[in-house]
Design an enzyme around this catalytic site. Sequence first.
Site, short mmCIF file in Angstrom:
data_model
loop_
_atom_site.label_atom_id
_atom_site.label_comp_id
_atom_site.label_asym_id
_atom_site.label_seq_id
_atom_site.Cartn_x
_atom_site.Cartn_y
_atom_site.Cartn_z
N THR A 33 -4.47 -12.82 10.88
CA THR A 33 -5.19 -13.98 10.16
C THR A 33 -4.66 -15.25 11.09
OG1 THR A 33 -4.71 -12.74 8.07
CG2 THR A 33 -4.72 -15.22 8.02
N ARG A 64 1.00 -1.07 -0.07
CA ARG A 64 0.25 -0.01 -0.07
C ARG A 64 0.79 1.21 -0.12
NH1 ARG A 64 -1.90 0.69 4.36
NH2 ARG A 64 -1.22 -1.23 5.54
N CYS A 97 0.39 -7.78 11.71
CA CYS A 97 0.54 -8.37 13.34
C CYS A 97 -0.20 -9.39 13.45
CB CYS A 97 0.12 -6.88 13.93
SG CYS A 97 1.25 -5.36 13.56
N TYR A 145 -1.34 -3.53 -6.73
CA TYR A 145 -1.04 -4.25 -5.67
C TYR A 145 -2.44 -4.38 -4.97
CZ TYR A 145 -0.47 -5.11 -0.90
OH TYR A 145 -0.54 -5.75 0.55
N ASP A 161 -9.90 -9.72 8.59
CA ASP A 161 -9.19 -8.57 8.30
C ASP A 161 -10.18 -7.19 8.51
OD1 ASP A 161 -6.94 -6.97 7.57
OD2 ASP A 161 -7.89 -6.71 5.75
N SER A 208 -1.74 -3.85 10.05
CA SER A 208 -1.43 -4.86 9.06
C SER A 208 -0.08 -5.57 9.49
CB SER A 208 -1.08 -3.94 7.76
OG SER A 208 -2.19 -3.01 7.65
N ARG A 237 1.73 -12.10 -0.77
CA ARG A 237 0.49 -12.57 -0.47
C ARG A 237 -0.08 -13.83 -0.98
NH1 ARG A 237 -2.13 -8.84 3.30
NH2 ARG A 237 -0.54 -7.14 3.46
N HIS A 239 -11.00 -2.39 11.13
CA HIS A 239 -9.93 -3.38 10.92
C HIS A 239 -9.49 -4.34 11.77
CE1 HIS A 239 -5.22 -3.45 9.22
NE2 HIS A 239 -6.01 -4.23 8.51
N LYS A 292 -9.55 -2.37 1.31
CA LYS A 292 -9.58 -1.00 2.01
C LYS A 292 -10.08 0.24 1.84
CE LYS A 292 -6.63 -3.72 4.35
NZ LYS A 292 -6.72 -4.16 5.54
C1 OXD Z 1 -3.42 -4.68 5.05
C2 OXD Z 1 -3.97 -5.86 4.52
O1 OXD Z 1 -2.48 -4.17 4.54
O2 OXD Z 1 -4.98 -6.38 5.05
O3 OXD Z 1 -3.73 -4.27 6.14
O4 OXD Z 1 -3.66 -6.05 3.29
MN MN Z 2 -5.40 -5.28 6.83
#
Ligand code: OXD
Ligand code: MN
Length: 596
Positions: A264, A69, A261, A208, A284, A259, A377, A237, A217
């Site tokens: 998932t 991002r 951290c 991306y 997420d 993000s 990813r 989030h 997002k």
């Molecule tokens: C993030 C994602 O960047 O979930 O938070 O991809």
């Molecule tokens: Mn995220």
Amino acid sequence: MQTKTLDNLQEWVDEIALLTKPDKIYWCNGSELESEHINNILIEKKVFTPLKKKPRSFWCTSDPSDVARVEDRTFICSKEESDAGPTNNWMDPDEMKSILEELFDGSMNGRTMYVIPFAMGVVGGRNSKYGVQISDSPYVVASMRIMTRMGEEALKEIRKTHEFVKALHSVGAPLLSGVEDVTWPCNPNKYIVQFPEDKEIWSFGSGYGGNALLGKKCYALRIASYLGWKEGFLAEHMLILKVTSPDKIINYIAAAFPSACGKTNLAMLDPALQGWKVETIGDDIAWLHFGDDGRLYASNPENGFFGVAPGTGWATNPNAMRTIELGNSIFTNVALTDDGDVWWEGMTEEIPTHLTSWKRQSWTSGSSELSSHPNSRFCTPASQCPTIAPEWENPDGVPISAIFFGGRRDSTLPLVFQARNWQHGVFLGATLSSETTAAATGEVGVVRRDPFAMLPFLGYHAGDYFKHWLSLASVTSENNLPKIFYVNWFRKDRNGKFLWPGFSENSRVLKWAIEQVRGETSSRESAIGLIPLPGAIDTENLNISPELMAEVLNVSKSEWENEIPLIHKWFEFIGDKMPLELWDELSFLEENIASM
Ligand code: OXD
Ligand code: MN
């Protein structure tokens, strides 16, 4: 006869086609046949390499400059600058539109323009919302099919509801006739722009996921958080999980972490504790609405997982591994094995001797370079997850009993503590801090405030957002609201070693939090909130000494004395809209630390 909305949709599609000048226009219906057709286009263009070892799955690498991002190129273009607030980049909407119109002029030349109708949430659900993404990227079409409920059904609902967000995307790389395409077209000049009042998204220059899959997002967080402020819900989030205790009592927990951290991993946790079960609702994003009983209900608006690959492995997240084993997945910027599978750092203990790296170079074990980009990813359907809860598609969501906030901090923040009440919990969310990760471009490992883990995703002024959170206490009774906890899996000792094992052992923290929710109190008041009493966190079969537990739960006067001025600075940065209630909370914390 076409409805007004369909006319409006057609009008918008015509208008964008006139501007972007594609060779062809294709309306996506979401069918299997269409998916095969899109995948074949991507294979033919050498964007997708089919994996021999996983059904209907593909390896893909991006331009090395388009891997995350771009927060410095992300804008909230509300009419008034004061509505975007100090945490967002802002530009006058008319000024921004004229810049964008120039960039989009002819940007789809030589390409196909795809019209992608999609739903966030189950189609027809009371709280679901709809959008149409226009994109010149077949990679986006293939990914949107996994991440959203895309196609004919969503389009039918748009015809009925007369509501959709206009989400325009171009990779910004017109293809001149006779010129060979590159595998990952993009543009160094990137703009990720939200116009909250107009419910519009314009994204230029990147392929991306976080920049280009606009349902995620841009819509489900930035636009939806603004809509939540106006309509009385929250777009957050957050992962959502279901915990069943040995006595078969069910609790649903939502957790906001920045993000990369471990959302998932927590959402798919395999509990170390005997008799406890964790199931997944989302990993997420959560939309939280009040139910008729005055409780907050969370639903996952997404249809897939777009997870960070490195660090996801059989030891750390076996359920994510089982999900991708079933196929139907896209892997971007990971490494390719010689026998046609994917690999990344942390997947298996054994490291393959030879791979093709994410840079498409020959890679041998022991190389000084990583085989996979740290923000590579997997994109995979949520329905394939073996721990997906049967109610994950419940249109009304699931009632939340606890909310966790957390970040990546090597000191100061203990493993877990509980807020004294809702207002204190909002203070914990508003002061959330974390070390930066590879999910966004920029320096990694720098501590920054990331309020509610929403810093890059707030669609309006952070001060108004804090007020919105505080205001929920006047909508329902405190008893109805979830209990709020702060967790930090990442505290380190003096030698830089993690104090807490994390992953499946985090079930021990879930257990303590649920006991707190159930009123089986096992905590004490501390300067920062309610801390587990010694022995309250179940450490059975875990090789951890009481001294180490005391260290991981320690509230250090000197560390907090360093922290408080940083919170002060942060609140001053938010400015006049910073709610007084949160300044009061800060004063209280300051007094508590001073008298320690
Ligand atoms: C993030 C994602 O960047 O979930 O938070 O991809
Ligand atoms: Mn995220």
